[in-house]
Design an enzyme around this catalytic site. Structure first.
Site, PDB file in Angstrom:
ATOM      1  NE  ARG A 103      -2.673  -0.056   3.571  1.00 27.22           N
ATOM      2  CZ  ARG A 103      -3.495   0.337   4.520  1.00 27.22           C
ATOM      3  NH1 ARG A 103      -4.795   0.454   4.266  1.00 27.22           N
ATOM      4  NH2 ARG A 103      -3.062   0.599   5.717  1.00 27.22           N
ATOM      5  CB  THR A 107      -2.448   7.253  -2.598  1.00 30.94           C
ATOM      6  OG1 THR A 107      -1.713   6.033  -2.803  1.00 30.94           O
ATOM      7  CG2 THR A 107      -1.619   8.433  -3.103  1.00 30.94           C
ATOM      8  CG  ASP A 199       2.231  -3.048   8.829  1.00 29.16           C
ATOM      9  OD1 ASP A 199       2.534  -4.209   8.487  1.00 29.16           O
ATOM     10  OD2 ASP A 199       2.240  -2.080   8.046  1.00 29.16           O
ATOM     11  CG  ASP A 202       5.938  -3.527   9.721  1.00 30.45           C
ATOM     12  OD1 ASP A 202       6.743  -3.924   8.851  1.00 30.45           O
ATOM     13  OD2 ASP A 202       5.467  -2.375   9.739  1.00 30.45           O
TER      14      ASP A 202
HETATM   15  O1  LIG Z   1      -4.662  -2.473   9.854  1.00 31.06           O
HETATM   16  C1  LIG Z   1      -4.059  -2.806   8.803  1.00 31.06           C
HETATM   17  C2  LIG Z   1      -4.443  -2.426   7.525  1.00 31.06           C
HETATM   18  C3  LIG Z   1      -3.753  -2.815   6.423  1.00 31.06           C
HETATM   19  N1  LIG Z   1      -2.650  -3.597   6.554  1.00 31.06           N
HETATM   20  C4  LIG Z   1      -1.872  -3.990   5.347  1.00 31.06           C
HETATM   21  O2  LIG Z   1      -2.441  -3.367   4.203  1.00 31.06           O
HETATM   22  C5  LIG Z   1      -2.961  -4.322   3.285  1.00 31.06           C
HETATM   23  C6  LIG Z   1      -4.437  -4.212   3.069  1.00 31.06           C
HETATM   24  O3  LIG Z   1      -4.837  -2.899   2.920  1.00 31.06           O
HETATM   25  P1  LIG Z   1      -5.951  -2.453   1.879  1.00 31.06           P
HETATM   26  O4  LIG Z   1      -6.200  -1.038   2.258  1.00 31.06           O
HETATM   27  O5  LIG Z   1      -7.126  -3.335   2.091  1.00 31.06           O
HETATM   28  O6  LIG Z   1      -5.351  -2.578   0.514  1.00 31.06           O
HETATM   29  C7  LIG Z   1      -2.680  -5.676   3.836  1.00 31.06           C
HETATM   30  O7  LIG Z   1      -1.903  -6.357   2.863  1.00 31.06           O
HETATM   31  C8  LIG Z   1      -1.865  -5.478   5.080  1.00 31.06           C
HETATM   32  O8  LIG Z   1      -0.536  -5.857   4.790  1.00 31.06           O
HETATM   33  C9  LIG Z   1      -2.234  -3.988   7.803  1.00 31.06           C
HETATM   34  O9  LIG Z   1      -1.225  -4.726   7.960  1.00 31.06           O
HETATM   35  N2  LIG Z   1      -2.933  -3.584   8.899  1.00 31.06           N
HETATM   36  O1  PPV Z   2       0.375  -4.096   2.406  1.00 34.66           O
HETATM   37  P1  PPV Z   2       1.522  -3.426   3.094  1.00 34.66           P
HETATM   38  O2  PPV Z   2       1.850  -2.109   2.516  1.00 34.66           O
HETATM   39  O3  PPV Z   2       1.333  -3.407   4.559  1.00 34.66           O
HETATM   40  O4  PPV Z   2       2.768  -4.314   2.785  1.00 34.66           O
HETATM   41  P2  PPV Z   2       3.280  -5.629   3.519  1.00 34.66           P
HETATM   42  O5  PPV Z   2       2.177  -6.630   3.527  1.00 34.66           O
HETATM   43  O6  PPV Z   2       4.431  -6.042   2.692  1.00 34.66           O
HETATM   44  O7  PPV Z   2       3.675  -5.228   4.900  1.00 34.66           O
END
Ligand SMILES: O=c1ccn([C@@H]2O[C@H](COP(=O)(O)O)[C@@H](O)[C@H]2O)c(=O)[nH]1
Ligand code: PPV
Ligand code: MG
Length: 208
Positions: A103, A107, A199, A202
């Protein structure tokens, strides 16, 4: 189309450890895979079987097996990787594809960086996995990508989903079944699921 919140007590119990900010990386990783396995039991209940014949110590009998090309698991990198082993423990014949999408932090739009899919993926039921369905952007991107590659049978499996992201995915892809351990309250101002678990990538890989 179905949205299923898998309200099994073992799943809800384990989810509490993932939500806890003090849970260490090893426990987080192991527990996420355990939940993924439990959810797989539910998400595969419509899998079609083939009839076969087997010889027990007593007699020959009719029995049932999964076809060779039943399932593919596709994690959305990175966080989706944290569910793969738990699924493969139950469906060891599944092939594994990878879709890399992160992500953009400003944005919140998905940014594509990698893909490798099994060549016969269109013949399989695909279990697409990402523990977090937040805005829905990553899931929609990955589902679009799978459909462009001929996949017609997709189940999306996540741990925690935000209602606004769920609504977007269902609107764009009403044919996709979605399994979540919990549908949470919503998104915060940074696009994180609330209360969520932070996250997930992470926390799986210890990168923060
Ligand atoms: O609380 C959260 C929210 C999102 N993530 C990371 O982002 C993507 C999904 O986000 P979308 O907005 O639905 O595209 C997901 O791959 C998670 O890695 C998160 O870790 N924690
Ligand atoms: O979707 P993100 O940005 O959280 O990336 P990742 O799943 O690699 O942490
Ligand atoms: Mg991600």
């Amino acid at each position: 189309m179905a949205i299923v919140e898998v309200n099994h007590p073992l799943i809800q119990h384990k989810l509490t450890f993932l939500r806890n900010k003090d849970t260490d990386t090893k426990t987080f990783r192991e527990t996420l895979n355990e939940i993924a396995g439990l959810m797989t039991y539910e998400a595969t209940k419509e899998l079609k079987l083939e009839e076969t014949e087997v010889e027990t110590p007593l007699m020959k009998t009719k029995s049932y097996i999964l076809p060779d090309k039943a399932v593919a698991v596709v994690p959305i990198l990175r966080a989706g990787l944290g569910m793969v082993d738990g699924i493969l423990a139950l469906v060891p014949t599944a092939k594994v594809g990878h879709i890399g999408v992160y992500r953009n932090e400003e944005t919140l739009e998905p940014v594509y960086y990698y893909c490798k899919l099994p060549t016969d993926i269109a013949e399989r039921k695909v279990i697409l996995v990402d523990p977090m369905l937040a805005t829905g952007g990553s899931a929609i991107y990955a589902i679009d990508y799978l459909k462009e590659n001929g996949v017609t049978d997709i189940t999306f499996m996540c741990l925690v989903a935000a209602p606004e992201g769920l609504a977007k995915v269902i609107k764009k892809h009403p044919d996709v079944d979605i399994y979540a351990a919990k549908i949470d309250q919503g998104l915060d101002e940074n696009g994180y699921i609330y209360p969520g678990l932070g996250d997930c990538g992470d926390r799986i890989f210890g990168t923060k």
